[in-house]
Design an enzyme around this catalytic site. Structure first.
Site, PDB file in Angstrom:
ATOM      1  N   SER A  42     -23.061  -2.349  48.215  1.00 53.17           N
ATOM      2  CA  SER A  42     -23.037  -2.407  46.626  1.00 53.17           C
ATOM      3  C   SER A  42     -24.484  -2.818  46.291  1.00 53.17           C
ATOM      4  O   SER A  42     -25.520  -3.222  46.833  1.00 53.17           O
ATOM      5  CB  SER A  42     -22.155  -3.783  46.445  1.00 53.17           C
ATOM      6  OG  SER A  42     -22.283  -4.499  45.260  1.00 53.17           O
ATOM      7  N   TYR A  67     -19.415 -12.322  49.337  1.00 48.52           N
ATOM      8  CA  TYR A  67     -19.302 -10.940  48.921  1.00 48.52           C
ATOM      9  C   TYR A  67     -20.739 -10.104  49.222  1.00 48.52           C
ATOM     10  O   TYR A  67     -20.765  -9.199  49.983  1.00 48.52           O
ATOM     11  CB  TYR A  67     -18.674 -10.639  47.876  1.00 48.52           C
ATOM     12  CG  TYR A  67     -18.743  -8.925  47.422  1.00 48.52           C
ATOM     13  CD1 TYR A  67     -17.537  -8.455  47.794  1.00 48.52           C
ATOM     14  CD2 TYR A  67     -19.573  -8.692  46.614  1.00 48.52           C
ATOM     15  CE1 TYR A  67     -17.565  -6.972  47.304  1.00 48.52           C
ATOM     16  CE2 TYR A  67     -19.615  -7.169  46.102  1.00 48.52           C
ATOM     17  CZ  TYR A  67     -18.420  -6.382  46.497  1.00 48.52           C
ATOM     18  OH  TYR A  67     -18.497  -5.187  46.321  1.00 48.52           O
TER      19      TYR A  67
END
Length: 284
Positions: free
Chosen positions: A175, A188
């Protein structure tokens, strides 16, 4: 597994139904296929919706049979299977938790039995839970986020490894938050850092066997993950506006990166990360 953290599908609406999302994400491939994955078998986790569905659709258009692994969104998974089959390819759907090693072993065995092999592994499944303060992150949430996002990649790759031969490809989904950080996604973002390190290390481990390992680091993409509870209401209101392009991306704007890394076009690339993120410059 008694020590396994259960999926946090009761804390919020995750992973979320694409069938209920408005506007609908754009998953459809934009161009005719050219046979770049003809005769290949791909396993894609989180393939019921979002980026995973777009990758499944594109892989099928390029000639691959697809195993669709997902948690619990059965209607979305069936839709993805129909998309693959409309492209003239085989599709199987396998429901379960990638954070469970036994499920990963069973899933790969089913793929080998029903599709006859395994050439491409796409580790795409993930979960995220926004928290404004680090003290708001419970131990259960911390363990669960790591269980899905990085433990699941280890478990599935371990299950797949004996079946991957020279020319196979592994593509992991990291990400932009790994590179930029995210003040509301501490756990995350940490898993995404681990995924990037895993990608680079696994590449070094397998490159001598002729197996390439790469990753894709999407920016803000319109999928069920964020509007179903993966982002705060404030962030969702302006989702993607902070990118240089000023908008969120669509799943079919990310899928071509997964295709490139899976096929022979990327035969001289391993240990690398592609960045479909709306123009955000990162050092990576």
């Amino acid at each position: 597994m008694t020590d396994q953290q259960q999926p946090m599908i009761h804390e919020d609406n995750l992973p979320g139904h694409e069938s209920e999302l408005e506007p609908k994400p754009d998953w459809a491939p934009r161009y005719p296929g050219s046979g770049r994955l003809q005769g290949k078998v791909a396993v894609i986790t989180g393939a019921d919706s979002g980026i995973g569905r777009a990758v499944a659709a594109l892989y099928a258009r390029e000639g691959a049979d697809v195993a669709i692994l997902y948690l619990c969104e059965h209607d979305d998974a069936k839709k993805t299977a129909e998309i693959v089959e409309r492209e003239g390819r085989k599709a199987i759907i396998i429901a379960g938790d990638v954070g469970d090693r036994d499920f990963c072993d069973r899933a790969v065995a089913e793929v080998i039995d029903k599709l006859g092999g395994l050439d491409i592994l796409v580790n795409n499944a993930g979960e995220q839970h926004p928290d404004k303060d680090i003290t708001d992150i419970s131990e259960e949430q911390l363990r669960r986020t790591f269980q899905t996002n990085i433990f699941g990649m280890f478990f599935l790759t371990q299950a797949a490894r004996p079946h991957l031969k020279k020319g196979a490809a592994i593509i992991n989904c990291t990400s932009v938050t790994m590179y930029q950080g995210s003040k509301e996604l501490l756990d995350y973002s940490s898993t995404k850092g681990a995924i990037t390190a895993f990608t680079r290390s696994l590449s070094e481990n397998l490159v001598g066997e002729g197996i390439r390992v790469n990753a894709v680091a999407p920016g803000p993409i319109w999928t069920p993950l964020n509007p179903s509870g993966g982002a705060s209401e404030e962030k969702l209101e302006h989702f993607g506006e902070s990118t240089p392009m000023g908008r969120p991306g669509q799943p079919n704007e990310v899928a071509p990166s997964f295709l490139f890394l899976a096929c022979e076009d990327a035969s001289y690339m391993s240990g690398q990360v592609l960045h479909p993120n709306g123009g955000t410059i990162v050092n990576g």
